[in-house]
Design a protein around this motif. Structure first.
Motif, PDB file in Angstrom:
ATOM      1  N   UNK A   1       0.731  -1.305  -0.072  1.00  0.00           N
ATOM      2  CA  UNK A   1      -0.409  -0.019  -0.577  1.00  0.00           C
ATOM      3  C   UNK A   1       0.815   0.964  -0.350  1.00  0.00           C
TER       4      UNK A   1
ATOM      5  N   UNK B   1       5.406   2.467   1.354  1.00  0.00           N
ATOM      6  CA  UNK B   1       6.483   2.431   0.406  1.00  0.00           C
ATOM      7  C   UNK B   1       6.755   3.914   0.558  1.00  0.00           C
TER       8      UNK B   1
ATOM      9  N   UNK C   1      10.783   6.355  -9.197  1.00  0.00           N
ATOM     10  CA  UNK C   1      10.901   5.581 -10.006  1.00  0.00           C
ATOM     11  C   UNK C   1       9.709   4.327  -9.598  1.00  0.00           C
ATOM     12  N   UNK C   2      10.878   3.451  -7.937  1.00  0.00           N
ATOM     13  CA  UNK C   2      10.483   2.536  -7.801  1.00  0.00           C
ATOM     14  C   UNK C   2       8.805   2.704  -7.204  1.00  0.00           C
ATOM     15  N   UNK C   3       8.183   3.822  -6.500  1.00  0.00           N
ATOM     16  CA  UNK C   3       7.053   3.777  -6.481  1.00  0.00           C
ATOM     17  C   UNK C   3       6.432   4.270  -7.507  1.00  0.00           C
ATOM     18  N   UNK C   4       7.178   4.533  -9.027  1.00  0.00           N
ATOM     19  CA  UNK C   4       5.791   5.250 -10.039  1.00  0.00           C
ATOM     20  C   UNK C   4       5.273   3.582 -10.074  1.00  0.00           C
ATOM     21  N   UNK C   5       6.175   3.089 -10.216  1.00  0.00           N
ATOM     22  CA  UNK C   5       5.472   1.739 -10.716  1.00  0.00           C
ATOM     23  C   UNK C   5       5.277   0.967  -9.950  1.00  0.00           C
ATOM     24  N   UNK C   6       5.083   1.325  -8.589  1.00  0.00           N
ATOM     25  CA  UNK C   6       4.457   0.412  -7.451  1.00  0.00           C
ATOM     26  C   UNK C   6       4.992  -0.632  -7.387  1.00  0.00           C
ATOM     27  N   UNK C   7       4.175  -1.192  -5.725  1.00  0.00           N
ATOM     28  CA  UNK C   7       5.132  -2.421  -5.859  1.00  0.00           C
ATOM     29  C   UNK C   7       4.356  -3.826  -6.221  1.00  0.00           C
ATOM     30  N   UNK C   8       4.904  -5.161  -7.117  1.00  0.00           N
ATOM     31  CA  UNK C   8       4.303  -6.610  -7.401  1.00  0.00           C
ATOM     32  C   UNK C   8       3.754  -6.852  -6.240  1.00  0.00           C
TER      33      UNK C   8
END
Lengths: 479, 449
Positions: free
Chosen positions: B90, B93, B119-126
């Protein structure tokens, strides 16, 4: 050539006449309008807000009375990130980056207040921007409209008739691709128009924002990408046994390229190159600074040595005899050293981030959606490089502010202890003389250089589409 | 006959491939969730160590002045995520889960963010919630879209009609086979999560599982409604996929855009500036008025002497406090704005099961905005406790050696967020019933063509 034109015209006629096209296009127009309006609202409201707060922060800086310059170094100021006008087109990672940072002496603060920090869990579904519509939704629409272009003709036998009439597979594929691409242009047109309206509604465009050059770049990127999407749809349609399997393959490709791969490769990137969290980072910085010397500790060996050498150079026995304020001098040295250490660590951290992002970047060679996304973010000034530029500029300004105050102290503040309880101070005109922070956008050449891989990948995919047509023409069967 | 149909379905090659693929993606998502928890744990350990070291070093450096010592000392307050956070990362992060604070002004430090790669946050967690939320519906669609149309297209439907006197039962039977396979996959993934992450078997896990089951039921019901419309296979597929695009991609994002534009959080910035001015301008204002304002806030400290000849830390901390006091209204307004955002998201979610599932998953895992706001509130209480503990010692010039520093270890935020079963399940059940009954009515109205 003539055949291609006829086939393209035929394809267009069939699709445009269908009811599905009308419904889809109307829905598309609504989406574009929604994205344009909310994008415009958010941009103008945020931009106005940040300009106002930057001015407010400045006013309260200038309103300071006469005082000791070191107090002003601690008073500090704020840097607000300006939005590039093209962020109305592509939000990029702006929602995830902070927008404002407090700049003070001796301390580098985090850039706070990202939209993500304020957001409900819905942000995880993404945002509707014009760029998102063109890069994610439009390919899906084109796949829906194009999947049965050739596969259906195969099913009902008209393909054989067409082939026997002398139309080669190549011109069939070319024709349908051109037809589908023309549809793509029909869908792209409202997007371009609303973007132009959005930009025209701005009273001023930022100098150095290179808005028009960037817009043209964006347009070219979108055209290359949409051509590729059209070609893929048609080629898959030609290679599939029936329209159902064509649709399924295309949807699989879309899902993989737009949703699954971008997420997965970024996850791989951060797993391959783990980055420290804030606490670990701060611990490392503190350790480094303690090692080189602590300007607040009177017994620190580094600063003791420094003092001795300064005294010796000026043939003085005590700091009182120096022609400048010694504690200002010491703080200037301390600021220089701590900033150097901090920035070195920060650089290392950003190198890790860049290595993480490079995994995605290189994957634009296997996933064109990543390529166009990175290219579009870069041109819209909403990518990581643009964010770093803001941070670098803010840190640069912070450093100048601290050092200017230290120099004012060296120049105007006496080394002797203040008499009758009145601290030493200097005139308030010095505060106004120190210029306000301004955030400027990087030149396009820097953008292109930094995002060269995304540009190259988009171009390569465009070229590859012609090879794909050739390959499909050879491979495809009429049955 | 039922078992035969089941075997027939599960043996199909494409079904096996799909299941293997989903198992793999699910497994990856679980590992990603586990990594997230581990990273949090590393940070907790790092801050615990750091706090101890900083206290030891500073107490040694500054053995005689409580006021100066407390300028440097920092105390950690930790929002330890529940293990289920690994299933639904959710907002966790994005929002910092460790506050490492000194006892100076709170507003200047409580909104500090961590260091993240945007960028990590933009793609979001898998994470697993993503797999369930976005990908499971596609699996359900792929399994179900041609359940009925295939029979018609292959000409077996008339055969069925002759053999089966209740054709609806036949369809439901086929759907239930597919539903069981999807649910089975979901349970296998949950089981793997329990083993790999080490999730405790508690109410939260049950709530997560229930939300997942209800969400899967919703999509099955939606598929049922679409297939009884009796369109061709490809039209059915198109309709279901359009529903997916709308529910999983467009509508939630549109609501998010709306909320962002409707509630701009400008109070955040004014808090920021007010806090700085509130504190710093006090250096140039009359000391009496500063102290009077401070005593108005804390009458219990009136008896301490503050106008001693040397630099007085009581005055210094009073100035810091006034920075907070003068920005308090803005801080509250910002909090209200965020609550308004949360409320309108929750309201919108009542009508869209995908949004409902997302908000519920993060609420269960304690990774939503509500929990973060509760943590921020609680941070204020923590900060206040530290101040009230140290103020008398600073103002009274107590001896540093008498302080029991071993007591000052990081503290943990404990959230009181019970699972609200009623709110959680009702929208799903209503939607599923609506779709199911609607589907049955349509089926009977259409007759058994």
């Amino acid at each position: 050539m003539k055949q291609t034109k006829i086939i393209a015209g035929h394809f267009l006629k069939i699709v445009i006449r269908s009811r599905a096209m009308t419904i889809v296009f109307l829905a598309w127009l609504l989406l574009v309008a929604y994205a344009a309006i909310t994008g415009y609202e958010t941009y103008t409201a945020q931009q106005q807000m940040r300009i106002n707060f930057q001015q407010q922060a400045r006013q309260s800086w200038e309103a300071n009375p006469d005082k000791h310059p070191h107090r002003m170094a601690h008073f500090g100021t704020f840097a607000f990130r300006q939005k590039h006008p093209l962020s109305m087109f592509d939000y990029g990672m702006e929602s995830y980056t902070g927008n404002a940072v407090y700049l003070e002496a001796h301390k580098q603060n985090t850039v706070n207040f990202s939209e993500a920090g304020f957001s409900t869990g819905l942000l995880r579904f993404g945002e509707i921007s014009l760029a998102m519509l063109v890069q994610i939704v439009l390919p899906l629409v084109l796949f829906f409209l194009g999947f049965n272009a050739i596969a259906q003709q195969k099913e009902n036998g008209t393909l054989k008739v067409l082939l026997s009439q002398g139309a080669g597979f190549r011109s069939i594929i070319w024709g349908n691709s051109v037809g589908l691409f023309t549809l793509a242009l029909i869908f792209l047109l409202p997007v371009v128009l609303v973007l132009l309206v959005q930009l025209a509604l701005q009273s001023t465009l930022p100098a150095g924002g290179a808005v028009w050059a960037r817009t043209i770049g964006l347009l070219f990127g979108c055209l290359c990408f949409l051509w590729l999407v059209s070609v893929v749809a048609i080629c898959v349609s030609a290679l599939s046994a029936n329209s159902r399997s064509a649709l399924l393959s295309l949807l699989g490709i879309w899902l993989l390229m737009s949703i699954v791969l971008p997420k997965t490769v970024q996850a791989i990137g951060s797993a391959l190159h783990p980055a420290p969290g804030k606490i670990e980072f701060d611990t490392a910085v503190e350790k480094d600074i303690l090692q080189i010397g602590d300007s607040h500790n009177p017994n620190d060996p580094h600063f003791k040595r420094l003092k001795d050498s300064v005294l010796k150079a000026h043939h003085a026995d005590s700091v009182q005899q120096l022609p400048f304020n010694y504690s200002g001098f010491q703080m200037r040295e301390g600021e220089r050293m701590s900033a150097e250490v901090y920035n070195q660590r920060l650089q290392q951290l950003y190198d890790v981030y860049e290595r993480q992002n490079d995994v995605s970047n290189y994957c634009s060679l296997i996933d064109p959606v990543i390529g166009i996304k990175n290219m579009s973010m870069a041109l819209a000034g909403t990518d990581f490089i643009a964010y770093r530029r803001f941070q670098d500029q803010a840190e640069d300004y912070r450093y100048q502010l601290a050092q200017t105050m230290n120099e004012l102290q060296m120049k105007y503040i006496s080394n002797s202890k203040p008499k009758d309880d009145h601290p030493h101070m200097i005139g308030k005109e010095h505060w106004a003389e120190f210029a306000d922070f301004t955030h400027t956008f990087e030149p396009v050449s820097v953008t292109v250089k930094a995002a060269w891989l995304a540009f190259t990948a988009t171009l390569l995919w465009f070229l590859l589409s012609f090879i794909l047509i050739r390959f499909t023409a050879v491979k495809a069967k009429a049955l | 006959m039922y078992r035969l149909a089941f075997k027939n379905f599960i043996r199909s090659r494409s079904v096996v491939i799909a299941l293997v693929l989903f198992l793999f993606v699910g497994l990856v998502s679980i590992v990603i969730g586990k990594q997230f928890l581990e990273k949090q744990q590393v940070s907790v350990e790092a801050v615990t160590r750091l706090q101890q070291e900083q206290i030891e070093r500073n107490v040694q450096h500054i053995p005689d002045q409580f006021g100066l010592l407390l300028y440097y000392l920092r105390f950690a307050y930790i929002n330890q995520p529940d293990p289920t956070a690994a299933l639904a990362v959710g907002q966790q992060d994005v929002n910092s889960s460790i506050q490492y604070l000194n006892i100076r002004g709170l507003e200047g430090q409580r909104y500090d963010t961590g260091l993240y790669n945007p960028y990590n946050q933009l793609t979001g967690n898998l994470d697993l919630s993503f797999v369930v939320l976005f990908l499971f519906p596609l699996l359900i669609i792929a399994f179900n879209f041609n359940v009925l149309s295939q029979e018609s297209e292959q000409g077996t439907w008339s055969l069925v009609r002759v053999q089966e006197n209740r054709p609806l039962r036949f369809i439901l039977q086929k759907l239930s086979i597919r539903l069981m396979v999807v649910l089975g996959l979901f349970f296998v993934l949950l089981l793997l999560a329990v083993i790999i992450i080490g999730l405790p078997l508690n109410e939260r896990l049950l709530a997560f599982a229930s939300t997942g089951i209800l969400y899967i039921l919703f999509w099955t019901a939606l598929s049922f409604l679409v297939i009884v419309l009796r369109r061709s296979s490809s039209i059915s597929a198109l309709m279901l996929l359009s529903a997916w695009v709308l529910l999983c991609l467009l509508l939630p994002a549109m609501v998010n855009n709306y909320i962002t534009a409707r509630y701009p959080v400008k109070e955040a910035y004014s808090t920021f500036i007010k806090q700085r001015d509130g504190y710093h301008t006090k250096w140039d204002t009359n000391e009496d008025s500063t102290m009077n304002a401070f005593f108005k806030h804390y009458p219990q400290f009136r008896e301490y002497v503050w106008n001693s000849p040397k630099f007085n830390y009581m005055w210094y901390y009073a100035m810091q406090q006034l920075g907070d006091d003068e920005s308090a209204a803005e801080g509250r307004a910002m909090r209200d704005k965020l609550l308004a955002r949360q409320a309108s998201a929750a309201n919108a979610a009542l009508f869209f099961p995908t949004m409902q599932a997302q908000l519920q998953f993060t609420a269960i895992a304690g990774t939503d905005l509500d929990r973060h706001l509760a943590y921020l509130d609680s941070t204020g209480v923590f900060h206040e406790q530290k101040k009230l503990h140290f103020y008398p010692k600073i103002f009274g010039d107590s001896a540093v050696v008498n302080e029991d520093w071993s007591k000052h270890v990081p503290q943990f935020f404990t959230a009181k967020t019970p699972v609200n079963w009623g709110d959680m399940v009702t929208p799903f059940i209503l939607f599923t019933l609506l779709l199911g009954v609607g589907g049955a009515v349509i089926f009977h109205r259409n007759g058994t063509r």
